[in-house]
Design a protein around this motif. Structure first.
Motif, mmCIF file in Angstrom:
data_model
loop_
_atom_site.group_PDB
_atom_site.id
_atom_site.type_symbol
_atom_site.label_atom_id
_atom_site.label_comp_id
_atom_site.label_asym_id
_atom_site.label_seq_id
_atom_site.Cartn_x
_atom_site.Cartn_y
_atom_site.Cartn_z
ATOM 1 N N TYR A 196 -38.037 60.125 -40.075
ATOM 2 C CA TYR A 196 -38.691 59.312 -39.052
ATOM 3 C C TYR A 196 -39.255 58.044 -39.683
ATOM 4 N N GLY A 197 -38.865 56.882 -39.143
ATOM 5 C CA GLY A 197 -39.257 55.610 -39.735
ATOM 6 C C GLY A 197 -40.536 55.015 -39.204
ATOM 7 N N GLY A 198 -41.156 55.637 -38.203
ATOM 8 C CA GLY A 198 -42.429 55.150 -37.693
ATOM 9 C C GLY A 198 -42.274 54.036 -36.672
ATOM 10 N N LEU A 199 -43.419 53.622 -36.123
ATOM 11 C CA LEU A 199 -43.455 52.549 -35.128
ATOM 12 C C LEU A 199 -44.261 51.349 -35.605
ATOM 13 N N GLU A 200 -44.773 51.430 -36.825
ATOM 14 C CA GLU A 200 -45.509 50.326 -37.424
ATOM 15 C C GLU A 200 -45.538 50.533 -38.928
ATOM 16 N N PRO A 201 -45.882 49.496 -39.694
ATOM 17 C CA PRO A 201 -45.950 49.654 -41.151
ATOM 18 C C PRO A 201 -46.986 50.714 -41.552
ATOM 19 N N THR A 202 -46.627 51.530 -42.506
ATOM 20 C CA THR A 202 -47.527 52.563 -43.007
ATOM 21 C C THR A 202 -48.488 51.990 -44.047
ATOM 22 N N SER A 203 -49.479 52.785 -44.398
ATOM 23 C CA SER A 203 -50.407 52.401 -45.458
ATOM 24 C C SER A 203 -49.656 52.180 -46.779
ATOM 25 N N SER A 204 -48.675 53.037 -47.052
ATOM 26 C CA SER A 204 -47.904 52.879 -48.293
ATOM 27 C C SER A 204 -47.084 51.601 -48.282
ATOM 28 N N ARG A 205 -46.517 51.262 -47.147
ATOM 29 C CA ARG A 205 -45.778 49.992 -47.075
ATOM 30 C C ARG A 205 -46.712 48.810 -47.316
ATOM 31 N N ASN A 206 -47.882 48.834 -46.704
ATOM 32 C CA ASN A 206 -48.828 47.735 -46.895
ATOM 33 C C ASN A 206 -49.231 47.601 -48.358
ATOM 34 N N ALA A 207 -49.488 48.733 -49.011
ATOM 35 C CA ALA A 207 -49.854 48.688 -50.426
ATOM 36 C C ALA A 207 -48.703 48.145 -51.272
ATOM 37 N N TRP A 208 -47.486 48.618 -50.989
ATOM 38 C CA TRP A 208 -46.325 48.158 -51.762
ATOM 39 C C TRP A 208 -46.117 46.651 -51.603
ATOM 40 N N GLU A 209 -46.228 46.149 -50.391
ATOM 41 C CA GLU A 209 -46.020 44.722 -50.175
ATOM 42 C C GLU A 209 -47.102 43.896 -50.865
ATOM 43 N N ALA A 210 -48.322 44.420 -50.935
ATOM 44 C CA ALA A 210 -49.376 43.725 -51.682
ATOM 45 C C ALA A 210 -49.046 43.687 -53.168
ATOM 46 N N ILE A 211 -48.487 44.761 -53.695
ATOM 47 C CA ILE A 211 -48.087 44.809 -55.109
ATOM 48 C C ILE A 211 -47.003 43.785 -55.393
ATOM 49 N N VAL A 212 -46.015 43.714 -54.517
ATOM 50 C CA VAL A 212 -44.926 42.756 -54.707
ATOM 51 C C VAL A 212 -45.451 41.327 -54.646
ATOM 52 N N ARG A 213 -46.306 41.044 -53.676
ATOM 53 C CA ARG A 213 -46.859 39.685 -53.569
ATOM 54 C C ARG A 213 -47.657 39.300 -54.809
ATOM 55 N N SER A 214 -48.374 40.246 -55.379
ATOM 56 C CA SER A 214 -49.238 39.952 -56.520
ATOM 57 C C SER A 214 -48.478 39.817 -57.834
ATOM 58 N N ASN A 215 -47.301 40.427 -57.917
ATOM 59 C CA ASN A 215 -46.646 40.516 -59.221
ATOM 60 C C ASN A 215 -45.243 39.924 -59.310
ATOM 61 N N ALA A 216 -44.514 39.868 -58.225
ATOM 62 C CA ALA A 216 -43.081 39.569 -58.325
ATOM 63 C C ALA A 216 -42.658 38.216 -57.784
ATOM 64 N N LEU A 217 -43.474 37.558 -57.008
ATOM 65 C CA LEU A 217 -43.011 36.358 -56.311
ATOM 66 C C LEU A 217 -42.931 35.125 -57.198
ATOM 67 N N CYS A 218 -43.612 35.135 -58.320
ATOM 68 C CA CYS A 218 -43.666 33.931 -59.161
ATOM 69 C C CYS A 218 -42.699 33.995 -60.344
ATOM 70 N N ARG A 219 -41.777 34.943 -60.334
ATOM 71 C CA ARG A 219 -40.872 35.140 -61.473
ATOM 72 C C ARG A 219 -39.540 34.425 -61.253
ATOM 73 N N ARG A 220 -38.863 34.181 -62.360
ATOM 74 C CA ARG A 220 -37.509 33.632 -62.284
ATOM 75 C C ARG A 220 -36.500 34.704 -61.920
ATOM 76 N N GLN A 221 -36.687 35.917 -62.470
ATOM 77 C CA GLN A 221 -35.823 37.054 -62.175
ATOM 78 C C GLN A 221 -36.668 38.317 -62.087
ATOM 79 N N VAL A 222 -36.357 39.168 -61.119
ATOM 80 C CA VAL A 222 -37.051 40.450 -61.007
ATOM 81 C C VAL A 222 -36.024 41.537 -60.718
ATOM 82 N N PHE A 223 -36.328 42.732 -61.204
ATOM 83 C CA PHE A 223 -35.458 43.883 -60.982
ATOM 84 C C PHE A 223 -36.310 45.071 -60.597
ATOM 85 N N LEU A 224 -35.960 45.724 -59.492
ATOM 86 C CA LEU A 224 -36.652 46.936 -59.059
ATOM 87 C C LEU A 224 -35.775 48.156 -59.299
ATOM 88 N N LEU A 225 -36.319 49.150 -59.996
ATOM 89 C CA LEU A 225 -35.691 50.456 -60.147
ATOM 90 C C LEU A 225 -36.565 51.461 -59.417
#
Length: 367
Positions: A196-225
């Motif tokens: 079940y994918g939900g009807l709105e962003p979850t708490s975990s999604r919000n936390a993950w997107e904050a992590i990405v904004r804080s760490n990954a947006l200013c890089r030349r290259q990024v890789f997620l595993l």
């Protein structure tokens, strides 16, 4: 008596988090925690958070992100890989333009409770879609199978007739593949169902997107595993991309991994094509050159894994009417399906993780 220093899975979310934070601090990593908001009407838990450990120069142009616990209970193996990586950190070659970010327990609630879903009852790896969705207007393929999968599920021998009906839908390999796609692609119309994918962003999604904004947006290259368990042959680690096999980034990554990368979209992978994944969302968020793959470690036969998920969902749908002893049974089945206690299995996992990590670093440095 000799000390047994062979690798093992963490015993619990709490132990895993404590070891992760202690080791990262000891190694001088920059540690950041992202608390999760409580959910109204949900389980009351101790404070839960997704924790990050950053290794390397703050201004590194290349960043490798290793995420564990997107699917809660799958965090046992994912955290073991992260702890293993940190154990070898002091002897690891350094590159002044390379940094690593370890993200522990993207879905800490599921990890704590030995479930795949978040505290909202949502499969996080189906939650990264553009909301709102309109499930009434667009019923899912999953809804045709929900009654057999969950509503009419009963532990054997009571549920034998229902199991026979379900198995009849997968008598050939092509029918099993079609059934897998219908069940696992992601759905938004059955809150009491699987994937079940939900009807709105979850708490975990919000936390993950904050992590990405804080760490990954200013890089030349990024890789997620993104580390997962549950699909594939015992101990094998399949590299999975959401991209079609003819996409330029798929071809580039495939060359880094000696042709071992599999495409969900192309039907090559142990996973069917899935909507709302963490990896696809990562690439959408990062405007610079980004790559994202899942690493899926096989644990048990597919039917055993599916039945563990069905038992877990059925129990939690009817928890108030069922004996508490079944909760322990549900957790036991989930642990057996997603976190094998066997040392041989974990050895396979860590060896494969080391191989993949080395390929990622070499690939980024050559790009």
């Amino acid at each position: 008596m000799p000390i047994d220093d062979s690798p093992r899975l963490p015993a619990s979310y709490a132990e895993s988090r404590a070891h992760f934070l202690a080791m990262a601090t000891r190694l001088g990593a920059e540690v950041t925690s992202y608390p999760h908001r409580p959910v109204k009407g949900g389980y009351r838990d101790a404070a839960l958070s997704t924790d990050c450990a950053y290794f390397g120069p703050a201004n590194a142009g290349r960043l490798i992100v290793i995420a564990s616990g997107t699917h809660g209970i799958e965090g046992y193996a994912g955290a073991a890989c992260q702890l293993h990586w940190m154990e070898g950190f002091r002897v690891r070659p350094r590159n002044p333009d390379m940094a690593w970010l370890l993200v522990h327990a993207v879905n800490p609630w599921g990890y704590l409770h030995d479930r795949r879903v978040t505290q909202e009852g949502v499969d996080l790896n189906r939650n990264f879609v553009d909301f709102p969705v309109h499930p009434v207007a667009q019923p899912s393929a999953y809804s045709r199978y929900h009654d057999m999968l969950v509503e009419n599920f009963r532990p054997l021998p009571q549920g034998i007739l229902n199991e026979a009906r379900l198995l009849a839908h997968g008598l050939t390999s092509s029918r099993r593949r079609a059934l897998q796609a219908a069940i696992t692609a992601g759905q938004h119309d059955r809150t009491d169902g699987l994937f079940y994918g939900g009807l709105e962003p979850t708490s975990s999604r919000n936390a993950w997107e904050a992590i990405v904004r804080s760490n990954a947006l200013c890089r030349r290259q990024v890789f997620l595993l993104d580390l997962h368990t549950g699909l594939g042959s015992y101990g094998e680690g399949e590299l999975i991309s959401y991209l079609p096999p003819d996409a330029p980034d798929f071809k580039r990554m495939s060359s880094w991994f000696n042709g071992e990368l599999k495409s969900m979209a192309g039907g090559e992978s142990v996973s069917a094509a899935v909507d709302g994944t963490l990896t696809a969302a990562f690439d959408r968020m990062v405007s610079s050159q980004s790559y994202a793959v899942g690493l899926e470690f096989g644990t048990a036969p597919a039917l055993k894994v599916l039945n563990a998920l069905r038992f877990d969902q059925w129990y939690h749908n009817h928890e108030a009417q069922l004996p508490a002893s079944l909760r322990d049974k549900a957790r036991e089945r989930m642990r057996a399906a997603f976190a094998s206690p066997e040392r041989q299995w974990l050895n396979h996992v860590l060896t494969r993780f080391d191989e993949v990590s080395a390929h990622i670093e070499a690939g980024l440095l050559s790009a």
